[in-house]
Every structure is written in C-alpha cells, then in structure tokens.
Design a protein around this motif. Structure first.
Motif, mmCIF file in Angstrom:
data_model
loop_
_atom_site.group_PDB
_atom_site.id
_atom_site.type_symbol
_atom_site.label_atom_id
_atom_site.label_comp_id
_atom_site.label_asym_id
_atom_site.label_seq_id
_atom_site.Cartn_x
_atom_site.Cartn_y
_atom_site.Cartn_z
ATOM 1 N N ALA A 104 0.842 -1.192 0.000
ATOM 2 C CA ALA A 104 0.000 0.000 0.000
ATOM 3 C C ALA A 104 0.872 1.235 0.000
ATOM 4 C CB ALA A 104 -0.915 0.013 1.226
ATOM 5 N N LYS A 105 0.423 2.268 -0.681
ATOM 6 C CA LYS A 105 1.187 3.509 -0.747
ATOM 7 C C LYS A 105 1.387 4.110 0.637
ATOM 8 C CE LYS A 105 1.327 7.869 -3.332
ATOM 9 N NZ LYS A 105 0.586 8.732 -4.306
ATOM 10 N N VAL A 106 0.433 3.879 1.544
ATOM 11 C CA VAL A 106 0.582 4.431 2.892
ATOM 12 C C VAL A 106 1.711 3.749 3.661
ATOM 13 C CG1 VAL A 106 -1.812 5.194 3.067
ATOM 14 C CG2 VAL A 106 -1.185 2.909 3.867
ATOM 15 N N GLY A 107 2.257 2.655 3.111
ATOM 16 C CA GLY A 107 3.424 2.022 3.705
ATOM 17 C C GLY A 107 4.717 2.710 3.319
ATOM 18 N N SER A 108 4.642 3.719 2.480
ATOM 19 C CA SER A 108 5.827 4.479 2.085
ATOM 20 C C SER A 108 6.166 5.494 3.173
ATOM 21 C CB SER A 108 5.586 5.214 0.763
ATOM 22 O OG SER A 108 6.572 6.196 0.538
ATOM 23 N N ILE A 109 7.368 5.418 3.731
ATOM 24 C CA ILE A 109 7.804 6.390 4.735
ATOM 25 C C ILE A 109 8.011 7.755 4.080
ATOM 26 C CG2 ILE A 109 9.645 6.977 6.358
ATOM 27 C CD1 ILE A 109 10.052 3.963 6.783
ATOM 28 N N GLY A 110 8.616 7.755 2.889
ATOM 29 C CA GLY A 110 8.887 9.010 2.202
ATOM 30 C C GLY A 110 7.651 9.750 1.751
ATOM 31 N N ASP A 111 6.539 9.030 1.597
ATOM 32 C CA ASP A 111 5.308 9.647 1.110
ATOM 33 C C ASP A 111 4.316 9.934 2.246
ATOM 34 O OD1 ASP A 111 3.785 10.348 -1.427
ATOM 35 O OD2 ASP A 111 2.345 8.972 -0.476
ATOM 36 N N ASN A 112 4.729 9.738 3.486
ATOM 37 C CA ASN A 112 3.823 9.904 4.622
ATOM 38 C C ASN A 112 3.803 11.348 5.088
ATOM 39 O OD1 ASN A 112 2.321 9.747 6.944
ATOM 40 N ND2 ASN A 112 3.661 8.324 8.011
ATOM 41 N N TYR A 113 2.749 12.072 4.702
ATOM 42 C CA TYR A 113 2.606 13.463 5.082
ATOM 43 C C TYR A 113 1.413 13.712 6.004
ATOM 44 C CZ TYR A 113 5.797 14.067 1.148
ATOM 45 O OH TYR A 113 6.874 13.970 0.298
ATOM 46 N N SER A 114 0.565 12.706 6.188
ATOM 47 C CA SER A 114 -0.661 12.930 6.961
ATOM 48 C C SER A 114 -0.681 12.208 8.296
ATOM 49 C CB SER A 114 -1.879 12.500 6.136
ATOM 50 O OG SER A 114 -1.782 11.128 5.768
ATOM 51 N N GLY A 115 0.233 11.250 8.518
ATOM 52 C CA GLY A 115 0.283 10.546 9.795
ATOM 53 C C GLY A 115 -0.895 9.607 10.001
ATOM 54 N N GLY A 116 -1.055 9.124 11.226
ATOM 55 C CA GLY A 116 -2.140 8.200 11.544
ATOM 56 C C GLY A 116 -1.911 6.804 10.982
ATOM 57 N N TRP A 117 -2.858 5.916 11.232
ATOM 58 C CA TRP A 117 -2.826 4.554 10.717
ATOM 59 C C TRP A 117 -1.487 3.878 11.052
ATOM 60 C CZ3 TRP A 117 -5.798 3.305 5.635
ATOM 61 C CH2 TRP A 117 -7.068 3.897 5.672
ATOM 62 N N TYR A 118 -1.071 3.986 12.289
ATOM 63 C CA TYR A 118 0.255 3.531 12.708
ATOM 64 C C TYR A 118 0.522 2.071 12.372
ATOM 65 C CZ TYR A 118 0.901 7.860 15.364
ATOM 66 O OH TYR A 118 1.053 9.176 15.715
ATOM 67 N N GLY A 119 -0.371 1.193 12.797
ATOM 68 C CA GLY A 119 -0.141 -0.236 12.610
ATOM 69 C C GLY A 119 -0.142 -0.649 11.154
ATOM 70 N N TYR A 120 -1.099 -0.140 10.395
ATOM 71 C CA TYR A 120 -1.198 -0.507 8.981
ATOM 72 C C TYR A 120 0.007 0.027 8.213
ATOM 73 C CZ TYR A 120 -3.356 -1.341 4.415
ATOM 74 O OH TYR A 120 -3.625 -1.788 3.136
ATOM 75 N N ARG A 121 0.346 1.311 8.441
ATOM 76 C CA ARG A 121 1.497 1.902 7.761
ATOM 77 C C ARG A 121 2.782 1.130 8.074
ATOM 78 N NH1 ARG A 121 1.058 7.020 5.549
ATOM 79 N NH2 ARG A 121 -0.691 8.330 6.170
ATOM 80 N N ALA A 122 3.004 0.886 9.359
ATOM 81 C CA ALA A 122 4.256 0.255 9.776
ATOM 82 C C ALA A 122 4.358 -1.177 9.285
ATOM 83 C CB ALA A 122 4.378 0.301 11.298
ATOM 84 N N SER A 123 3.236 -1.904 9.291
ATOM 85 C CA SER A 123 3.272 -3.298 8.839
ATOM 86 C C SER A 123 3.489 -3.385 7.332
ATOM 87 C CB SER A 123 1.980 -4.025 9.244
ATOM 88 O OG SER A 123 0.835 -3.453 8.638
ATOM 89 N N LYS A 124 2.970 -2.419 6.586
ATOM 90 C CA LYS A 124 3.217 -2.407 5.144
ATOM 91 C C LYS A 124 4.650 -1.960 4.833
ATOM 92 C CE LYS A 124 -0.734 -3.779 3.368
ATOM 93 N NZ LYS A 124 -0.838 -4.996 2.538
ATOM 94 N N ALA A 125 5.184 -1.040 5.635
ATOM 95 C CA ALA A 125 6.597 -0.661 5.459
ATOM 96 C C ALA A 125 7.494 -1.856 5.753
ATOM 97 C CB ALA A 125 6.937 0.508 6.382
ATOM 98 N N ALA A 126 7.135 -2.632 6.778
ATOM 99 C CA ALA A 126 7.895 -3.848 7.101
ATOM 100 C C ALA A 126 7.779 -4.867 5.981
ATOM 101 C CB ALA A 126 7.397 -4.442 8.415
ATOM 102 N N LEU A 127 6.593 -4.984 5.414
ATOM 103 C CA LEU A 127 6.397 -5.877 4.270
ATOM 104 C C LEU A 127 7.334 -5.490 3.128
ATOM 105 C CD1 LEU A 127 4.818 -7.934 2.492
ATOM 106 C CD2 LEU A 127 3.209 -6.075 2.005
ATOM 107 N N ASN A 128 7.409 -4.201 2.826
ATOM 108 C CA ASN A 128 8.276 -3.740 1.750
ATOM 109 C C ASN A 128 9.733 -4.101 2.022
ATOM 110 O OD1 ASN A 128 6.035 -2.639 0.500
ATOM 111 N ND2 ASN A 128 6.427 -0.561 1.227
ATOM 112 N N MET A 129 10.173 -3.933 3.261
ATOM 113 C CA MET A 129 11.552 -4.267 3.616
ATOM 114 C C MET A 129 11.796 -5.769 3.531
ATOM 115 S SD MET A 129 14.608 -3.516 4.414
ATOM 116 C CE MET A 129 14.752 -1.844 5.033
ATOM 117 N N PHE A 130 10.848 -6.565 4.036
ATOM 118 C CA PHE A 130 10.973 -8.019 3.944
ATOM 119 C C PHE A 130 11.163 -8.458 2.496
ATOM 120 C CE2 PHE A 130 8.655 -9.152 8.107
ATOM 121 C CZ PHE A 130 9.812 -9.624 8.703
#
Length: 249
Positions: free
Chosen positions: A146-172
C-alpha cells in the motif's frame, strides 16, 4: 508473462483483488493451472463455486506456517514450478481493530496482529516458495502492499499499525529479492500498490475518494497485470504503483 503456459498461485483469493486475479487468469488460454488459497469457506463462496478443472483451492491461514508448508507441499506434488505468485492477503480493519487516528489509540495486540497478517505471512511465503520458483523461466512473486506504507510519502500521519506493517512488508520483500537474485536470477520479487479498490477492506474509507480514483477489482487486476507483465529482473525488489511508477520507500 510471455510464456507458453503459466502455473500460478494466488494467495488470499476468497474475495476482492485476489478473487479478481483468479477470474482473470482462468480467462487466459495460456493459464495451465491456478492454485488459490482462502482462509475460511464462509468468506470464499464465490471462489469455491468456480467450476474449472484448472483451479485448485487450498485452505491456508497465512499466519500459520504449518498450513503454508502443507499447501506448498501439495502444489509441489502436482506441478514442478510456478511462474506467477500474487499474495493478496492484507488486514486494515476487523471488529475492534481499526486504523489508529492518534497515539492514544495504539494497542499492542492490534499492532501484533497487523504485523502478523500484513508482514510476516509474506516472508514465510518467500521462504517456502523458493523450490517452486527454481526453474529456468521468468517468474514473478508480487505482494500487494500500500502507498501508505511508504515512509517518504507519509505526510498525513495516523494509521500507525497498517502503515508500519506495510513498510515492514516492503523491507521483507526487498531483502528477500536480494537473496532470490543470488539463487534464482530469473525470479522477480516486487511489492505493488493497487490504488483504492472497491473491496471490503476499503469500504469504510471510500467516502473521501473521488469516483475516478476508486477502481473496480477488474480494473485493478488488469492494471497490476500490466505492471507484472512489464517487469524485468532489474526491477526485482522494487515497490511500484498500479500505473507502473516506482514509489519511495
């Protein structure tokens, strides 16, 4: 996929985008076999009702490594190789588990559940799929991110768990792609942002989405298949949007 025949695995195919991939592939003459996983028969009625000799449905909870192993062992007994794997499993909301709007709503159990479903399951797939992707043909293992898993594109905050888990998915998956390149040079691993698609996952959050940016499942699948078909080995480890454009980490 530019192959004479395709053996494919769609993970999380009971509904939404996953079911759309199954239906799309079964319409293609080049598709030899589709394996499709579902977690619960009660939510997979449409998948299980498909009458096609090329479709094999397998019950798999992606949070259970034993079930993943058993499903892949079953596939291995019937085909020596896979050419396309798409992991469509994802969790955004479920009962009391909802995207957090502030730090006050952070809940440890909910965070663990996000990572269990959205991150860990995918890397377990990468672990156990390696033998089925060990062949001389081009193959693609794509995971819906999900695009919200992008750290560089995160300008609105919120959705901590979903964002972080998708960022982790991208790294994995980026890390797994490096190992796959060393061992299976013709296998391409990517994470894909499908855009906002009219599914149960996005339903509670569609109100603010312009109609032209809310995609049907059929449109999303076609767009993602266009991206998949145009991937090259140099793209392995990448994070791409539905239109093929790269997304920032």
């Amino acid at each position: 996929m530019a192959l004479a025949v395709i053996h494919a695995l769609i993970v999380g195919a009971s509904q939404g985008i996953g079911l759309g991939f199954v239906q799309y592939l079964l319409q293609q003459q080049t598709t030899a076999q589709v394996y499709a996983t579902y977690r619960s028969p009660s939510s997979a009625e449409h998948l299980l009702a498909i009458a096609d000799d090329r479709l094999t449905c397998l019950p798999v909870d992606l949070t259970d490594e034993i079930q993943i192993e058993e499903a892949i062992a079953h596939i291995s007994r019937t085909t020596p190789s896979l050419h396309l794997v798409v992991n469509c499993v994802g969790l955004l909301h479920d009962g009391d588990l909802q995207p957090e709007k502030s730090l006050r709503q952070i809940n440890c159990e909910h965070l663990l559940r996000y990572f269990e479903v959205n991150s860990i399951g995918a890397i377990l797939l990468a672990k156990h799929l390696l033998p089925l992707l060990s062949h001389g043909d081009r193959s693609v293992f794509a995971t819906i991110s999900a695009k919200v898993g992008s750290i560089g594109d995160n300008y609105s905050g919120g959705w901590y768990g979903y964002r972080a888990s998708k960022a982790a998915l991208n790294m994995f998956m980026h890390t797994a792609a490096i190992e796959y390149q060393r061992k299976r040079a013709k296998t391409i691993l990517v994470t894909l942002h499908p855009g906002t698609t009219d599914t149960r996952l996005s339903k509670p959050f569609q109100r603010s989405v312009p109609p032209e940016k809310l995609f049907s499942c059929d449109r999303t699948v076609q767009q993602l298949m266009d991206v998949i078909d145009n991937l090259d080995t140099v793209n392995s480890g990448g994070f791409f949007s539905w239109d093929g454009s790269p997304l920032p980490w």
